[in-house]
Design a protein around this motif. Structure first.
Motif, PDB file in Angstrom:
ATOM      1  N   UNK A 177       0.889  -1.133   0.005  1.00  0.00           N
ATOM      2  CA  UNK A 177       0.024  -0.055   0.029  1.00  0.00           C
ATOM      3  C   UNK A 177       0.780   1.350   0.144  1.00  0.00           C
ATOM      4  N   UNK A 178       0.341   2.457  -0.561  1.00  0.00           N
ATOM      5  CA  UNK A 178       0.895   3.752  -0.422  1.00  0.00           C
ATOM      6  C   UNK A 178       0.609   4.701  -1.151  1.00  0.00           C
ATOM      7  N   UNK A 179       0.878   5.751  -1.316  1.00  0.00           N
ATOM      8  CA  UNK A 179       0.667   6.804  -2.300  1.00  0.00           C
ATOM      9  C   UNK A 179       0.918   6.282  -3.902  1.00  0.00           C
ATOM     10  N   UNK A 180       0.412   6.761  -4.574  1.00  0.00           N
ATOM     11  CA  UNK A 180       0.620   6.060  -6.136  1.00  0.00           C
ATOM     12  C   UNK A 180       2.066   5.742  -6.423  1.00  0.00           C
ATOM     13  N   UNK A 181       2.758   6.864  -6.195  1.00  0.00           N
ATOM     14  CA  UNK A 181       4.359   6.817  -6.463  1.00  0.00           C
ATOM     15  C   UNK A 181       4.722   5.947  -5.758  1.00  0.00           C
ATOM     16  N   UNK A 182       4.786   5.983  -4.438  1.00  0.00           N
ATOM     17  CA  UNK A 182       5.550   5.113  -3.655  1.00  0.00           C
ATOM     18  C   UNK A 182       5.087   3.632  -3.644  1.00  0.00           C
ATOM     19  N   UNK A 183       3.928   3.487  -3.996  1.00  0.00           N
ATOM     20  CA  UNK A 183       3.216   2.071  -3.873  1.00  0.00           C
ATOM     21  C   UNK A 183       3.701   1.485  -5.123  1.00  0.00           C
ATOM     22  N   UNK A 184       3.931   1.941  -6.421  1.00  0.00           N
ATOM     23  CA  UNK A 184       4.630   1.593  -7.476  1.00  0.00           C
ATOM     24  C   UNK A 184       6.049   1.303  -7.301  1.00  0.00           C
ATOM     25  N   UNK A 185       6.996   2.350  -6.700  1.00  0.00           N
ATOM     26  CA  UNK A 185       8.298   2.092  -6.403  1.00  0.00           C
ATOM     27  C   UNK A 185       8.386   0.961  -5.497  1.00  0.00           C
ATOM     28  N   UNK A 186       7.604   0.625  -4.520  1.00  0.00           N
ATOM     29  CA  UNK A 186       7.748  -0.337  -3.595  1.00  0.00           C
ATOM     30  C   UNK A 186       7.528  -1.726  -4.183  1.00  0.00           C
ATOM     31  N   UNK A 187       6.513  -2.028  -5.011  1.00  0.00           N
ATOM     32  CA  UNK A 187       6.216  -2.986  -5.835  1.00  0.00           C
ATOM     33  C   UNK A 187       7.287  -3.516  -6.612  1.00  0.00           C
ATOM     34  N   UNK A 188       7.938  -2.564  -7.202  1.00  0.00           N
ATOM     35  CA  UNK A 188       9.357  -2.916  -8.231  1.00  0.00           C
ATOM     36  C   UNK A 188      10.510  -3.300  -7.178  1.00  0.00           C
ATOM     37  N   UNK A 189      10.592  -2.690  -6.214  1.00  0.00           N
ATOM     38  CA  UNK A 189      11.610  -2.840  -5.349  1.00  0.00           C
ATOM     39  C   UNK A 189      11.582  -4.305  -4.656  1.00  0.00           C
ATOM     40  N   UNK A 190      10.267  -4.501  -4.242  1.00  0.00           N
ATOM     41  CA  UNK A 190      10.183  -5.595  -3.981  1.00  0.00           C
ATOM     42  C   UNK A 190      10.583  -7.042  -4.751  1.00  0.00           C
ATOM     43  N   UNK A 191      10.036  -6.794  -6.036  1.00  0.00           N
ATOM     44  CA  UNK A 191      10.232  -7.707  -7.165  1.00  0.00           C
ATOM     45  C   UNK A 191      11.880  -7.828  -7.416  1.00  0.00           C
ATOM     46  N   UNK A 192      12.618  -6.673  -7.460  1.00  0.00           N
ATOM     47  CA  UNK A 192      13.947  -6.706  -7.515  1.00  0.00           C
ATOM     48  C   UNK A 192      14.706  -7.541  -6.543  1.00  0.00           C
ATOM     49  N   UNK A 193      14.086  -7.391  -5.222  1.00  0.00           N
ATOM     50  CA  UNK A 193      14.843  -7.995  -4.059  1.00  0.00           C
ATOM     51  C   UNK A 193      14.642  -9.663  -4.220  1.00  0.00           C
ATOM     52  N   UNK A 194      13.741  -9.946  -5.065  1.00  0.00           N
ATOM     53  CA  UNK A 194      13.394 -11.389  -5.391  1.00  0.00           C
ATOM     54  C   UNK A 194      13.879 -11.994  -6.678  1.00  0.00           C
ATOM     55  N   UNK A 195      14.619 -11.013  -7.457  1.00  0.00           N
ATOM     56  CA  UNK A 195      15.279 -11.152  -8.602  1.00  0.00           C
ATOM     57  C   UNK A 195      14.337 -11.303  -9.829  1.00  0.00           C
ATOM     58  N   UNK A 196      13.282 -10.845  -9.855  1.00  0.00           N
ATOM     59  CA  UNK A 196      12.371 -10.777 -11.084  1.00  0.00           C
ATOM     60  C   UNK A 196      12.768  -9.656 -11.784  1.00  0.00           C
TER      61      UNK A 196
END
Length: 268
Positions: A249-268
């Motif tokens: 969850x987050x404001x629209x910009x930070x939500x998108x950033x967090x989704x991408x960062x979590x995916x990066x952490x998993x190597x996606x």
């Protein structure tokens, strides 16, 4: 069942939350002496949880006869219901409460035919009351609230929750935590997802994630964040529903950033 206006729902839900909050506050001075019952590893319940839930059920049933009430002690295997349903967590943050740590809440959401229509989160320790109605915005103690305007992840404060119910997720979570911590101003884990989402809704947190939550943990918070202008999804970016799983969850910009960062952490 005929659809019930959000105002009528909120009035009943606020009354129920305040009544439950009164039970919790009255017990707080003696919380350290309460008997703990372990629902599962690291997950506890006390007689205060049950007394608060009973009062919520009684008041909601009186106000809306025939509505279904869903909750961890009431219907732990059920995620949604047709018609009018209330999704209840009478004491989110029981471990905090039992230790006298002032971060625990009453959370009540209403859904009609699976669609969230009203939500209430009461911080039982401080008395702060968060409310939301579908299409009517989100409020804190009656004043409108919005998500933060932060767009720079280096200045963002992120909320999170540990996967304490699923310890097998700790390795995955650790990789995510490491990357998010390196790229933000800080991470906080307070121990109540309902309040974490409320803090996103009022801009205290810029974003939030957790890997393993239950419908009653998040139902009211989902609506609060959305009505405050934010975004709540599952870990794959699909619109969130109150069900078992992970959430971002987050404001629209930070939500998108967090989704991408979590995916990066998993190597996606």
């Amino acid at each position: 069942m005929k659809r019930v206006a959000s105002v009528a729902l909120l009035d009943a839900m606020v009354a129920a939350a305040r009544a439950a909050g009164g039970i919790i506050r009255a017990a707080a001075p003696d919380a350290g002496e309460l008997a703990w019952e372990e629902k599962s590893a690291f997950d506890f319940v006390s007689r205060v949880d049950r007394a608060a839930e009973e009062e919520i059920v009684r008041l909601l049933a009186a106000a809306h006869p025939g509505a279904v009430v869903l909750g961890e002690e009431l219907s732990p295997g059920q995620e949604t219901a047709a018609g009018l349903a209330f999704i209840v967590d009478p004491l989110d943050g029981t471990t905090n409460f039992l230790h006298g740590y002032p971060e625990y809440a009453v959370s009540i959401a209403a859904s009609q035919d699976g669609e969230l229509t009203a939500g209430v989160v009461l911080n039982a320790a401080t008395g702060e009351l968060f409310t939301a109605a579908a299409g009517g915005g989100a409020r804190l103690d009656g004043a409108p609230i919005t998500v933060s305007a932060t767009t720079d992840h280096a200045r963002a404060l992120i909320g999170t929750g540990f996967p304490f119910r699923r310890l097998e997720e700790l390795g995955r979570y650790g990789r995510q935590f490491d990357l998010v911590a390196r790229r933000t101003a800080g991470i906080r884990r307070a121990g109540s997802a309902a309040l974490d989402l409320s803090d996103v809704a009022c801009g205290r947190f810029d974003a939030f994630w957790e890997l393993s939550l239950s419908p009653w943990d998040v139902a009211a918070g989902i609506l609060l964040v959305r009505e405050a202008g934010g975004v709540v999804t599952d870990l794959d970016g699909r619109p969130a529903r109150p069900e078992f799983g992970g959430y971002v969850a987050g404001n629209p910009v930070m939500h998108d950033w967090l989704i991408q960062t979590l995916a990066e952490a998993e190597g996606d």
